[in-house]
Design an enzyme around this catalytic site. Structure first.
Site, PDB file in Angstrom:
ATOM      1  N   SER A  15       2.058  70.609  23.400  1.00  0.00           N
ATOM      2  CA  SER A  15       2.661  69.279  23.250  1.00  0.00           C
ATOM      3  C   SER A  15       1.607  68.176  23.168  1.00  0.00           C
ATOM      4  O   SER A  15       1.684  67.296  22.305  1.00  0.00           O
ATOM      5  CB  SER A  15       3.612  69.016  24.414  1.00  0.00           C
ATOM      6  OG  SER A  15       4.678  69.952  24.416  1.00  0.00           O
ATOM      7  N   GLU A  35      -5.413  77.189  17.631  1.00  0.00           N
ATOM      8  CA  GLU A  35      -4.443  77.725  18.582  1.00  0.00           C
ATOM      9  C   GLU A  35      -4.483  79.241  18.492  1.00  0.00           C
ATOM     10  O   GLU A  35      -4.202  79.824  17.442  1.00  0.00           O
ATOM     11  CB  GLU A  35      -3.044  77.204  18.270  1.00  0.00           C
ATOM     12  CG  GLU A  35      -1.943  77.834  19.093  1.00  0.00           C
ATOM     13  CD  GLU A  35      -2.165  77.730  20.591  1.00  0.00           C
ATOM     14  OE1 GLU A  35      -2.228  78.796  21.252  1.00  0.00           O
ATOM     15  OE2 GLU A  35      -2.299  76.586  21.084  1.00  0.00           O
ATOM     16  N   CYS A  43       5.463  74.602  26.698  1.00  0.00           N
ATOM     17  CA  CYS A  43       6.820  74.055  26.772  1.00  0.00           C
ATOM     18  C   CYS A  43       7.735  74.670  25.731  1.00  0.00           C
ATOM     19  O   CYS A  43       8.835  75.124  26.041  1.00  0.00           O
ATOM     20  CB  CYS A  43       6.780  72.538  26.616  1.00  0.00           C
ATOM     21  SG  CYS A  43       8.414  71.780  26.696  1.00  0.00           S
ATOM     22  N   CYS A  48       9.573  75.089  29.188  1.00  0.00           N
ATOM     23  CA  CYS A  48      10.770  74.297  29.451  1.00  0.00           C
ATOM     24  C   CYS A  48      11.874  74.475  28.417  1.00  0.00           C
ATOM     25  O   CYS A  48      13.055  74.458  28.771  1.00  0.00           O
ATOM     26  CB  CYS A  48      10.404  72.822  29.597  1.00  0.00           C
ATOM     27  SG  CYS A  48       9.156  72.220  28.460  1.00  0.00           S
ATOM     28  N   LYS A  51      13.434  78.071  28.816  1.00  0.00           N
ATOM     29  CA  LYS A  51      13.999  78.066  30.178  1.00  0.00           C
ATOM     30  C   LYS A  51      15.297  77.276  30.224  1.00  0.00           C
ATOM     31  O   LYS A  51      16.298  77.720  30.798  1.00  0.00           O
ATOM     32  CB  LYS A  51      12.953  77.488  31.139  1.00  0.00           C
ATOM     33  CG  LYS A  51      13.362  77.421  32.610  1.00  0.00           C
ATOM     34  CD  LYS A  51      14.070  76.129  32.969  1.00  0.00           C
ATOM     35  CE  LYS A  51      13.330  74.881  32.583  1.00  0.00           C
ATOM     36  NZ  LYS A  51      12.128  74.608  33.341  1.00  0.00           N
ATOM     37  N   GLY A 176       7.782  79.070  45.763  1.00  0.00           N
ATOM     38  CA  GLY A 176       8.809  78.156  46.239  1.00  0.00           C
ATOM     39  C   GLY A 176       8.929  76.897  45.411  1.00  0.00           C
ATOM     40  O   GLY A 176       9.659  75.980  45.781  1.00  0.00           O
ATOM     41  N   TYR A 178       9.274  74.750  41.464  1.00  0.00           N
ATOM     42  CA  TYR A 178      10.403  74.562  40.549  1.00  0.00           C
ATOM     43  C   TYR A 178      10.647  75.796  39.681  1.00  0.00           C
ATOM     44  O   TYR A 178      11.802  76.136  39.394  1.00  0.00           O
ATOM     45  CB  TYR A 178      10.195  73.307  39.688  1.00  0.00           C
ATOM     46  CG  TYR A 178       9.134  73.415  38.621  1.00  0.00           C
ATOM     47  CD1 TYR A 178       9.480  73.768  37.315  1.00  0.00           C
ATOM     48  CD2 TYR A 178       7.798  73.153  38.900  1.00  0.00           C
ATOM     49  CE1 TYR A 178       8.523  73.863  36.324  1.00  0.00           C
ATOM     50  CE2 TYR A 178       6.842  73.249  37.913  1.00  0.00           C
ATOM     51  CZ  TYR A 178       7.206  73.601  36.624  1.00  0.00           C
ATOM     52  OH  TYR A 178       6.246  73.701  35.649  1.00  0.00           O
ATOM     53  N   GLU A 182      14.231  77.634  39.687  1.00  0.00           N
ATOM     54  CA  GLU A 182      14.988  77.626  38.442  1.00  0.00           C
ATOM     55  C   GLU A 182      15.376  79.039  38.022  1.00  0.00           C
ATOM     56  O   GLU A 182      16.534  79.309  37.692  1.00  0.00           O
ATOM     57  CB  GLU A 182      14.170  76.938  37.346  1.00  0.00           C
ATOM     58  CG  GLU A 182      14.088  75.429  37.536  1.00  0.00           C
ATOM     59  CD  GLU A 182      13.157  74.743  36.561  1.00  0.00           C
ATOM     60  OE1 GLU A 182      13.258  73.510  36.414  1.00  0.00           O
ATOM     61  OE2 GLU A 182      12.313  75.432  35.938  1.00  0.00           O
ATOM     62  N   ARG A 205       7.880  71.781  47.514  1.00  0.00           N
ATOM     63  CA  ARG A 205       6.966  70.848  48.188  1.00  0.00           C
ATOM     64  C   ARG A 205       6.730  69.628  47.296  1.00  0.00           C
ATOM     65  O   ARG A 205       6.484  69.750  46.104  1.00  0.00           O
ATOM     66  CB  ARG A 205       5.646  71.550  48.481  1.00  0.00           C
ATOM     67  CG  ARG A 205       4.740  70.797  49.444  1.00  0.00           C
ATOM     68  CD  ARG A 205       3.473  71.587  49.714  1.00  0.00           C
ATOM     69  NE  ARG A 205       3.760  72.917  50.222  1.00  0.00           N
ATOM     70  CZ  ARG A 205       4.018  73.185  51.497  1.00  0.00           C
ATOM     71  NH1 ARG A 205       4.035  72.200  52.388  1.00  0.00           N
ATOM     72  NH2 ARG A 205       4.260  74.425  51.882  1.00  0.00           N
ATOM     73  N   HIS A 437      33.721  54.130  36.271  1.00  0.00           N
ATOM     74  CA  HIS A 437      34.630  55.000  37.020  1.00  0.00           C
ATOM     75  C   HIS A 437      35.587  55.724  36.079  1.00  0.00           C
ATOM     76  O   HIS A 437      36.051  55.135  35.102  1.00  0.00           O
ATOM     77  CB  HIS A 437      35.423  54.153  38.015  1.00  0.00           C
ATOM     78  CG  HIS A 437      36.349  54.938  38.875  1.00  0.00           C
ATOM     79  ND1 HIS A 437      35.912  55.714  39.929  1.00  0.00           N
ATOM     80  CD2 HIS A 437      37.702  55.073  38.825  1.00  0.00           C
ATOM     81  CE1 HIS A 437      36.961  56.289  40.493  1.00  0.00           C
ATOM     82  NE2 HIS A 437      38.050  55.913  39.850  1.00  0.00           N
ATOM     83  N   GLU A 442      28.382  56.607  39.162  1.00  0.00           N
ATOM     84  CA  GLU A 442      28.778  55.346  39.805  1.00  0.00           C
ATOM     85  C   GLU A 442      28.354  55.289  41.274  1.00  0.00           C
ATOM     86  O   GLU A 442      28.242  54.206  41.848  1.00  0.00           O
ATOM     87  CB  GLU A 442      30.285  55.155  39.699  1.00  0.00           C
ATOM     88  CG  GLU A 442      31.108  56.100  40.551  1.00  0.00           C
ATOM     89  CD  GLU A 442      32.601  55.819  40.436  1.00  0.00           C
ATOM     90  OE1 GLU A 442      33.010  54.640  40.605  1.00  0.00           O
ATOM     91  OE2 GLU A 442      33.359  56.770  40.169  1.00  0.00           O
TER      92      GLU A 442
END
Length: 448
Positions: A15, A35, A43, A48, A51, A176, A178, A182, A205, A437, A442
């Site tokens: 990215s 590359e 990503c 991401c 995922k 532990g 993300y 996930e 954390r 609402h 809200e």
């Protein structure tokens, strides 16, 4: 004519690297990017994007069940991992093509091979070709960290998880953070028996304590098992393909897969940085100043390889700032204050600004507002799962300095609310806004 082959040579087409390449080229620079794997980076290819597609797939497990409460005659359904996996990988292929097309459209030369630095303004491709550039940008991202213990080679990482041949009936996830939480939610919804093993005593954390405690409570209710303060001793592969996992102070576990989600480290090994004098920190990250320049004036770095904030939108901003500053005549510095983040767990988390603990340490006097409620959909569906919204306010100025949310669509709601925190709005500004609402959002303007 320039004395160099290119004005800019970028190593890494993720990215940050792609954004820097195309913006520099749009400013008139002659740009090349190397590359060694696939254009799009972590990503798009193995992070991401795929995922989040798995997260969408996992949500149908609960949605199909809940639909019956809303009058739909839903037959018993069966999940097919292979269908979802193949569709996700096909989408990744499509996106990779679009990224490559973007570079082509901006006349960026793409070398689909490994490149290493052999001088302050010289790179070498895998076939031995040497090229020169006025400036070199390192955008090689991060790489999954796998602890060193006997049998660790039998574990997979987030790189391989999207390619599993079969859905594991029992999966152990180490970590532990993300990524661990996930994938725990994803596999649990797909019907796997999930155990999270963490060598520490907390999950997520850096996130607000109340929010992470709520995720732990909900995850356990959903059937995810947790083992805290438990290091790995070894993994043995059995004849039937299963794995026997030995942990400290625990009976052995037999599982079908072990996913190591124990953090990511800057991908700087073996590309020649130290040989040309680029300074790295103790984690191997490239040290850069606010202009993304390293200790070698012609070499810059953006994204996870600098280990500032490991988020794709941050890498993109850094790549844009670098290109605008160096090639566009528009000096730009990235602002790292109040960067929003999300955890696409089940349910998801959104956060921006200071946690309650951070605010108390930094500001002293703070006011805390919370809303602990059941979403309307959950009420009718018969789910006891509760959302939690939390606002942290500077008591001296009434400024909202933090928002933390867990519940359905929390990241979608948080994105707009993060603008208010970034703008320095006050609790009174939230209070003066009429509620929309009925909605979950809200609650943010009704906090008392």
């Amino acid at each position: 004519m320039s004395e160099f082959d290119y004005d800019l040579f970028v190593i890494g087409a993720g990215s940050g690297g792609v954004r820097a390449s195309r913006i520099a080229a749009s400013h008139g620079a002659r740009v090349a990017v190397a590359e060694e794997y696939r254009v799009g980076g972590t990503c798009v290819i193995r992070g991401c994007v795929p995922k989040k597609l798995l997260v969408y797939g996992a949500h149908f497990a609960e949605d199909i069940h809940d639909a019956r409460k809303f009058g739909w005659d839903v037959p018993e359904c069966r999940f097919d991992w292979n269908v979802l996996r193949d569709n996700v990988l096909a989408e990744v292929d499509r996106l990779e093509g679009l990224y490559g097309q973007t570079l082509d459209n901006h006349k960026v030369t793409v070398f689909r091979t490994r490149a290493t630095i052999v001088g302050p303004q010289k790179v070498r491709l895998a076939d031995g070709t040497e090229l020169t550039a006025g400036r070199i940008l390192i955008a090689t991202g991060g790489w999954p960290h796998v602890p060193d213990f006997p049998g660790s080679e039998h574990a997979i990482t987030s790189n391989e998880v999207f390619h599993l041949e079969t859905l594991p009936k029992r999966i152990m996830i180490a970590g532990g953070g993300y990524i661990a939480n996930e994938f725990a939610g994803i596999f649990n919804e797909f019907g796997s028996q999930v155990t999270i093993v963490n060598r520490g005593d907390t999950i997520l954390r850096g996130y607000d304590e109340q929010i992470r405690d709520r995720l732990l409570q909900i995850s356990m209710t959903k059937g995810i098992h947790f083992k805290f303060n438990v290091p790995f001793r070894s993994i043995e592969k059995n004849d039937d393909g299963t794995l026997t996992v030995h942990l400290e102070n625990c009976d052995p576990f037999i599982v079908d897969a072990v996913l190591m989600a124990t953090g990511r480290v800057p991908n700087t090994k073996g590309i020649g940085l130290e040989e040309v004098g680029v300074e790295l920190d103790e984690q191997g990250a490239i040290k850069v100043d606010e202009t993304n320049q390293s200790s070698v004036p012609s070499i810059y770095a953006v994204g996870d390889v600098t280990n500032r904030i490991q988020l794709t939108p941050v890498a993109i901003r850094e790549g844009q700032a670098f290109a605008d500053s160096v090639f566009g005549g528009k000096p730009t510095v990235v602002d790292y204050q109040n960067v929003p983040s999300a955890v696409f767990s089940h349910p998801p988390i959104g956060a921006v600004g200071m946690t309650e603990a951070e605010a108390r340490n930094k500001l002293g006097s703070v006011r805390i507002y919370t809303s602990d409620f059941r979403a309307m959909k959950n009420v009718l569906a018969g789910r006891n799962e509760r959302a939690l919204y939390k606002m942290v306010v500077n008591a001296a100025t009434d400024q909202v300095v933090g928002l933390h949310m867990i519940g359905p669509d929390a990241p979608e709601i948080l994105q707009a609310a993060a603008i208010a925190v970034k703008a320095g709005l006050t609790k009174a500004d939230f209070d003066a806004t009429v509620a929309l609402h009925p909605s979950m959002a809200e609650e943010l303007v009704l906090l008392k």
